[in-house]
Design a protein around this motif. Structure first.
Motif, PDB file in Angstrom:
ATOM      1  N   TYR A 259      52.586  32.437  72.741  1.00  0.00           N
ATOM      2  CA  TYR A 259      51.477  32.482  71.780  1.00  0.00           C
ATOM      3  C   TYR A 259      51.101  31.073  71.319  1.00  0.00           C
ATOM      4  CZ  TYR A 259      48.793  33.723  67.593  1.00  0.00           C
ATOM      5  OH  TYR A 259      47.811  33.833  66.649  1.00  0.00           O
ATOM      6  N   LEU A 260      52.090  30.218  71.074  1.00  0.00           N
ATOM      7  CA  LEU A 260      51.816  28.848  70.659  1.00  0.00           C
ATOM      8  C   LEU A 260      50.985  28.115  71.705  1.00  0.00           C
ATOM      9  CD1 LEU A 260      55.241  27.659  69.182  1.00  0.00           C
ATOM     10  CD2 LEU A 260      53.118  27.984  67.915  1.00  0.00           C
ATOM     11  N   GLU A 314      48.381  32.958  58.026  1.00  0.00           N
ATOM     12  CA  GLU A 314      47.404  33.618  58.885  1.00  0.00           C
ATOM     13  C   GLU A 314      47.705  33.359  60.358  1.00  0.00           C
ATOM     14  OE1 GLU A 314      43.418  32.755  57.766  1.00  0.00           O
ATOM     15  OE2 GLU A 314      43.578  33.748  55.809  1.00  0.00           O
ATOM     16  N   PHE A 315      48.242  32.182  60.669  1.00  0.00           N
ATOM     17  CA  PHE A 315      48.632  31.902  62.043  1.00  0.00           C
ATOM     18  C   PHE A 315      49.728  32.860  62.493  1.00  0.00           C
ATOM     19  CE2 PHE A 315      51.407  29.733  65.101  1.00  0.00           C
ATOM     20  CZ  PHE A 315      50.500  29.454  66.113  1.00  0.00           C
ATOM     21  N   PHE A 316      50.740  33.039  61.639  1.00  0.00           N
ATOM     22  CA  PHE A 316      51.829  33.938  62.011  1.00  0.00           C
ATOM     23  C   PHE A 316      51.383  35.396  61.991  1.00  0.00           C
ATOM     24  CE2 PHE A 316      55.732  31.696  62.816  1.00  0.00           C
ATOM     25  CZ  PHE A 316      56.491  32.685  63.414  1.00  0.00           C
ATOM     26  N   LEU A 317      50.473  35.737  61.096  1.00  0.00           N
ATOM     27  CA  LEU A 317      49.926  37.089  61.111  1.00  0.00           C
ATOM     28  C   LEU A 317      49.158  37.334  62.404  1.00  0.00           C
ATOM     29  CD1 LEU A 317      49.459  39.757  59.613  1.00  0.00           C
ATOM     30  CD2 LEU A 317      47.430  38.718  58.580  1.00  0.00           C
ATOM     31  N   GLY A 318      48.458  36.315  62.889  1.00  0.00           N
ATOM     32  CA  GLY A 318      47.780  36.432  64.169  1.00  0.00           C
ATOM     33  C   GLY A 318      48.744  36.691  65.299  1.00  0.00           C
ATOM     34  N   PHE A 319      49.915  36.052  65.243  1.00  0.00           N
ATOM     35  CA  PHE A 319      50.943  36.332  66.247  1.00  0.00           C
ATOM     36  C   PHE A 319      51.420  37.769  66.157  1.00  0.00           C
ATOM     37  CE2 PHE A 319      55.609  36.597  66.877  1.00  0.00           C
ATOM     38  CZ  PHE A 319      55.620  36.502  68.275  1.00  0.00           C
ATOM     39  N   ALA A 320      51.619  38.272  64.934  1.00  0.00           N
ATOM     40  CA  ALA A 320      52.054  39.656  64.756  1.00  0.00           C
ATOM     41  C   ALA A 320      51.024  40.629  65.333  1.00  0.00           C
ATOM     42  CB  ALA A 320      52.294  39.949  63.277  1.00  0.00           C
TER      43      ALA A 320
END
Length: 477
Positions: A259-260, A314-320
């Motif tokens: 994802y990164l 929000e970046f980590f929520l996007g990953f989720a």
């Protein structure tokens, strides 16, 4: 608050720099891997703060110290350098600095092992131009990377050797393999993890193995082990993808590095992932008993987002959210590179709640570890005219959760998402979706960002991590 669980940094007037200038000049591929376009300021305007080196900004000339609470751990234990196995045979490649050691009965396997580890080295170092593994000062008979074939039936293990502390933590490595099963995969993991040991020896073992697996899945063909590992991880989305200790889920956590690279990269394989490890390189005193892993990879990411908690959340929520569209649920816009996983990549839904059964209040089946997620599926089987969806979530303090309501059409494609308000200190949030036309279902996604408070963010090196529960209330309004 569980005082033994989280890093406790003392607030400094300066922000974390993320890349020492000396390392930046030495590996000149690093800024190119992740540079992004920056709009020029008007003439005469006051210059803005330079972007993070992870996004192509200039390297800082001096790195201020990161001050931490001396009573809390700063990284995983150093441990001891292990003795190398005793073998009868040794052969080295003529086209790459790698060697294979074997027992007499393993001669046939050793020939193939040398071929595949040479191939892996050439792909990662010569083709992708990643840093070569650090030389081990002749401890294996030469400075080459050594792979030992042992007869104890163990899986691949990568051990540090010839460690260099003080300047920037770096270490050579050697590998042991007790089975010839999936030899090409094991050889790639060996080389990639040895690269991780050189780039940043203080990185947690879990993240080193996840990075190495990401390298394999980028260059090789997925195997049964990849399917099995991803199935285990996606069947337990409440478990975090970032932690400290090596486990059965470490390899499947490569999904985070995927994802990164996809979200922040510019098409360079392993570019952002390798840059993140390098940018979080640290300096451990020679007299230390544990790695001084401060700042760590998460500190670098937070700084990359200008130390703005909402942007990082929000970046980590996007990953989720992306995890929910892996494999058989792939819609071509989240993680299409993992479409090979099929049904093995489908994330588990804690609850399936048809709209006609609302209102409902449910709790998660298992508490969420930091960087873990929860999914609820709400099929819109019967929506009365003029009705909308009301959502409320509550969770246990002191962790920080973030939530999204994702609209999905009849073909399983995302139509859009509504992100709930973010609060670092709260433990409750409410949101509503008014327009449900054209929507087949609502995917409720929550993720645990960990941490205790804004001054004590999540640190993957401080383990074990404490999971937290939550409840979700859905109603037609």
């Amino acid at each position: 608050m569980s005082g033994c669980q989280y890093r406790a940094p003392v607030r400094c007037p300066v922000k974390y720099p993320v890349l020492p200038g000396r390392r930046f000049r030495r590996w000149n591929w690093l800024p190119c891997a992740v540079a992004v376009a920056v709009l020029a300021l008007p003439a005469g305007a006051q210059s803005r703060r330079s972007p993070s080196p992870l996004f192509g900004g200039p390297a800082p000339s001096k790195r201020p110290p990161v001050v931490t609470d001396p009573w809390l751990p700063q990284g995983n234990p150093l441990g001891h350098e292990l003795e190398r196995p005793h073998t009868q045979g040794r052969a080295c490649s003529a086209s790459a600095p790698v060697c294979v050691h074997w027992q007499d009965e393993q001669r046939a396997t050793a020939e193939r092992a040398l071929a595949v580890v040479t191939k892996a080295y050439r792909k990662l170092v010569y083709a992708l131009r990643l840093p070569e593994p650090l030389a081990d000062l002749g401890l294996g008979g030469s400075d080459a990377l050594d792979l030992y074939l042992v007869d104890d039936g163990s899986e691949l293990a990568v051990h540090r050797t010839a460690t260099r502390l003080g300047a920037f933590d770096s270490s050579a490595a050697f590998c042991t393999l007790g089975s010839a099963y999936e030899l090409e995969r094991a050889a790639t993991l060996c080389v990639a993890e040895a690269i991780a040991w050189r780039v940043n020896a203080s990185t947690a073992p879990h993240l080193k193995r996840a990075y190495a697996t990401h390298a394999w899945q980028t260059l090789g063909s997925p195997t049964a082990s990849d399917l099995e590992g991803l199935d285990d991880l996606q069947s337990n989305p409440q478990l975090g993808v970032a932690t400290r200790d090596l486990s059965e889920l470490s390899e499947a956590s490569s999904i985070w590095f995927e994802y990164l690279d996809q979200r922040l990269g510019r098409g360079d394989p392993l570019g952002v992932s390798t840059a993140l490890l390098s940018a979080s390189a640290t300096q451990t005193p020679a007299s230390g008993f544990e790695w001084h892993a401060e700042p760590d990879a998460f500190d670098v990411l937070r700084h990359t987002f200008d130390d703005k908690p909402r942007q990082f959340a929000e970046f980590f929520l996007g990953f989720a959210v992306a995890r929910a569209f892996v494999g058989s649920r792939d819609d071509g816009s989240h993680l299409p590179s993992l479409s090979w996983a099929g049904s093995f990549g489908a994330a588990r839904f804690d609850w399936v709640l048809p709209f006609s059964t609302l209102p409902r209040r449910v709790g998660v089946l298992r508490p969420l570890a930091p960087t873990g997620s929860v999914y609820l599926w709400l099929p819109l089987d019967k929506v009365p005219e003029g009705k909308s969806l009301g959502f409320q979530a509550q969770w246990e303090s002191p962790a920080t959760f973030h939530w999204a309501l994702v609209r999905v059409d009849g073909q399983g494609r995302e139509l859009g998402r509504l992100i709930a308000p973010f609060s670092e200190r709260g433990n409750e949030v409410q949101q509503s979706i008014v327009d449900l036309k054209g929507t087949a279902g609502i995917l409720v996604v929550g993720t645990n960002l960990g941490g205790v408070d804004p001054a004590h963010p999540f640190d993957p090196d401080v383990a074990p991590h404490e999971p937290h529960g939550c409840t979700v209330y859905l109603a037609a309004i």
